[in-house]
Write an enzyme that holds these catalytic residues in place. Structure first.
Site, PDB file in Angstrom:
ATOM      1  N   SER A 126       0.835  -1.198   0.000  1.00  0.00           N
ATOM      2  CA  SER A 126       0.000   0.000   0.000  1.00  0.00           C
ATOM      3  C   SER A 126       0.869   1.247   0.000  1.00  0.00           C
ATOM      4  CB  SER A 126      -0.858  -0.032   1.263  1.00  0.00           C
ATOM      5  OG  SER A 126      -1.405   1.224   1.535  1.00  0.00           O
ATOM      6  N   TYR A 151      -1.999  -1.632  11.049  1.00  0.00           N
ATOM      7  CA  TYR A 151      -2.224  -2.138   9.693  1.00  0.00           C
ATOM      8  C   TYR A 151      -1.094  -1.687   8.766  1.00  0.00           C
ATOM      9  CZ  TYR A 151      -3.687  -1.812   4.871  1.00  0.00           C
ATOM     10  OH  TYR A 151      -3.695  -1.869   3.502  1.00  0.00           O
ATOM     11  N   LYS A 155       2.120  -3.815   6.648  1.00  0.00           N
ATOM     12  CA  LYS A 155       2.525  -3.753   5.228  1.00  0.00           C
ATOM     13  C   LYS A 155       4.035  -3.501   5.141  1.00  0.00           C
ATOM     14  CE  LYS A 155      -1.375  -4.691   3.408  1.00  0.00           C
ATOM     15  NZ  LYS A 155      -1.573  -5.998   2.780  1.00  0.00           N
TER      16      LYS A 155
HETATM   17  N1  UFG Z   1     -13.166  10.165   3.824  1.00  0.00           N
HETATM   18  C1  UFG Z   1     -14.189  11.016   4.197  1.00  0.00           C
HETATM   19  N2  UFG Z   1     -15.333  10.461   4.695  1.00  0.00           N
HETATM   20  C2  UFG Z   1     -15.488   9.112   4.833  1.00  0.00           C
HETATM   21  C3  UFG Z   1     -14.440   8.255   4.443  1.00  0.00           C
HETATM   22  C4  UFG Z   1     -13.280   8.815   3.952  1.00  0.00           C
HETATM   23  O1  UFG Z   1     -14.082  12.237   4.085  1.00  0.00           O
HETATM   24  O2  UFG Z   1     -16.546   8.682   5.316  1.00  0.00           O
HETATM   25  C5  UFG Z   1     -11.942  10.743   3.271  1.00  0.00           C
HETATM   26  C6  UFG Z   1     -10.715  10.449   4.109  1.00  0.00           C
HETATM   27  O3  UFG Z   1     -10.556  11.419   5.107  1.00  0.00           O
HETATM   28  C7  UFG Z   1      -9.614  10.492   3.066  1.00  0.00           C
HETATM   29  C8  UFG Z   1     -10.309  10.002   1.785  1.00  0.00           C
HETATM   30  O4  UFG Z   1     -11.695  10.144   2.017  1.00  0.00           O
HETATM   31  O5  UFG Z   1      -9.222  11.812   2.854  1.00  0.00           O
HETATM   32  C9  UFG Z   1     -10.009   8.565   1.469  1.00  0.00           C
HETATM   33  O6  UFG Z   1     -10.268   7.780   2.623  1.00  0.00           O
HETATM   34  P1  UFG Z   1     -10.279   6.194   2.583  1.00  0.00           P
HETATM   35  O7  UFG Z   1     -10.576   5.716   3.970  1.00  0.00           O
HETATM   36  O8  UFG Z   1     -11.142   5.710   1.484  1.00  0.00           O
HETATM   37  O9  UFG Z   1      -8.799   5.856   2.153  1.00  0.00           O
HETATM   38  P2  UFG Z   1      -7.414   6.171   2.896  1.00  0.00           P
HETATM   39  O10 UFG Z   1      -6.585   6.879   1.888  1.00  0.00           O
HETATM   40  O11 UFG Z   1      -7.573   6.812   4.184  1.00  0.00           O
HETATM   41  O12 UFG Z   1      -6.951   4.703   3.203  1.00  0.00           O
HETATM   42  C10 UFG Z   1      -6.617   3.881   2.155  1.00  0.00           C
HETATM   43  C11 UFG Z   1      -6.855   2.415   2.500  1.00  0.00           C
HETATM   44  C12 UFG Z   1      -5.972   1.971   3.608  1.00  0.00           C
HETATM   45  C13 UFG Z   1      -4.563   2.368   3.352  1.00  0.00           C
HETATM   46  C14 UFG Z   1      -4.477   3.829   3.014  1.00  0.00           C
HETATM   47  C15 UFG Z   1      -3.114   4.276   2.629  1.00  0.00           C
HETATM   48  O13 UFG Z   1      -8.186   2.210   2.894  1.00  0.00           O
HETATM   49  O14 UFG Z   1      -6.040   0.578   3.655  1.00  0.00           O
HETATM   50  O15 UFG Z   1      -5.298   4.103   1.905  1.00  0.00           O
HETATM   51  O16 UFG Z   1      -2.643   3.410   1.659  1.00  0.00           O
HETATM   52  F1  UFG Z   1      -3.795   2.164   4.443  1.00  0.00           F
END
Ligand code: UFG
Length: 345
Positions: A126, A151, A155
């Site tokens: 990731s 998590y 990785k």
């Molecule tokens: N977000 C919101 N509201 C929500 C969910 C997410 O505003 O209800 C925002 C988050 O703050 C972030 C973006 O949408 O800015 C993306 O969030 P995700 O949770 O979809 O993805 P992340 O980038 O936080 O996490 C993903 C994977 C993880 C991994 C991470 C970094 O889900 O497994 O990328 O690789 F660790």
């Protein structure tokens, strides 16, 4: 055609990868304990490709059953290892579960590979390993930053375990794929993401809000140092992502790899903000996504997107799907899930 083991093959990225492998003629064996997926996914795969993949309900922590599986499905030439726990928040609450599952599963596979003469492994990593990069877009040479969650740490540690194992076993080869944010579903809407309970990730929350399962989407922060204040990610179509796995396997089987361990970023090279995703989703699908700005989510990275040039040049892979089509596929899948719920009433 070569036989490929796909652990976690009924999961989100796993199932899309099984489809792309089968389309290229590979013989696929899935190992999955269905802890975060559904056996029905096999029917979805079969509807798309016409082939029901071999399936073994095995937990990758179960060394003995894995060993027997390699005997039964002899001649496996490569493993694509997706099976892992992946919820960032849960990993903070249950760190040992994450270390046990993610490290233990990988170690079992790496131990069994020489026993059963399986030389090749592709590992799901990731972009989380980069933390908040100092330079954007981030390439594979960027420093690994301290992990923000157990998590994320699994990785990083898994990448190190693979590196050390490959070093000690020159007959083994690995490709480490660092995913950015996979979204969307197969264009047939036969397979897609099946979040367990309340989604943590943005896209399933967007589609569930648009369809009325959730009353509103919470946007975590609009006070970041980005053009519109919301976080930026590199959202990559899941079918595009799946195709990179097929190329990675082909590369090792054809002995085209330059080194015994190779690392590739898998992203589009383009960053989109949370608010841009909402607006694009609404415009592409002609639906509203009620949302509200709330405070920042702990542990979120402000902005990250990939430099995918290494994968473009060396792996011969490029993300091709537009974000609009990808968001349409996510919506078509959510509509399919609704239809299935109504048919089951
Ligand atoms: N977000 C919101 N509201 C929500 C969910 C997410 O505003 O209800 C925002 C988050 O703050 C972030 C973006 O949408 O800015 C993306 O969030 P995700 O949770 O979809 O993805 P992340 O980038 O936080 O996490 C993903 C994977 C993880 C991994 C991470 C970094 O889900 O497994 O990328 O690789 F660790």
């Amino acid at each position: 055609m070569a036989k490929i083991l796909v652990t976690g093959g009924t999961g989100y990225i796993g199932s899309h990868t099984v489809v792309e492998l089968q389309k290229k003629g590979y013989d696929v064996v899935i190992v999955d304990n269905l802890s975060n997926s559904n056996i029905e996914v096999l029917s979805g795969i079969e509807k798309i490709t016409g082939i029901r993949p071999a399936f073994e309900n095995i937990d990758c922590l179960d060394y003995v059953s894995l060993d027997k599986m390699f005997e039964k499905h002899s001649g496996i030439e490569a493993i694509i290892h997706f099976a892992a726990s992946k919820a960032v928040g849960e990993s903070v609450e249950k760190p040992l579960l994450y270390y046990r599952n993610n490290l233990g599963s990988l170690i079992n596979l790496l131990e069994l590979m020489p026993v059963h003469k399986v030389p090749n492994i592709v590992f799901s990593s990731s972009c989380t390993v980069y933390g908040q990069p100092d330079v954007l877009p981030v390439d594979e040479n960027a420093p690994i930053k301290p992990a923000l969650s157990p998590y994320g740490n699994t990785k990083q540690i898994c990448e190190e375990i693979i590196r050390d194992t490959i070093y000690a076993n020159p007959e083994m080869k690995a490709v480490v794929l660092r995913y950015f944010n996979p979204i969307g579903a197969h264009p047939s809407a036969e397979i897609g993401e099946l979040p367990n309970g309340v989604p943590n990730n943005l896209l399933p929350f967007v589609t569930q809000t648009a369809i009325g399962i959730r009353s509103e989407l919470k946007v975590f922060g609009d006070d970041y140092n980005t053009p519109d204040g919301s976080c930026i990610r590199d959202y990559i179509n899941v079918v595009d992502l799946a195709k990179a796995h097929v190329l990675a396997v082909q590369r090792m089987l054809d002995a085209k790899n330059d080194k015994n361990i190779e690392i590739f970023n898998l992203g589009t090279g383009r960053g989109l903000s949370v608010l841009e995703i909402i607006r694009t989703f609404e415009a592409a699908n002609h639906v509203k996504v009620p949302y509200r700005i709330v405070g920042r989510r702990e542990g979120d990275i402000e902005q990250v997107w990939a430099n995918p040039e290494h994968a473009n040049k060396v792996l011969g892979w490029k993300a091709t799907e537009s974000v609009e089509d990808t968001l349409r596929s996510a919506w078509a899948w959510e509509l399919k899930l609704k239809e299935r719920r109504e048919n089951n009433k």
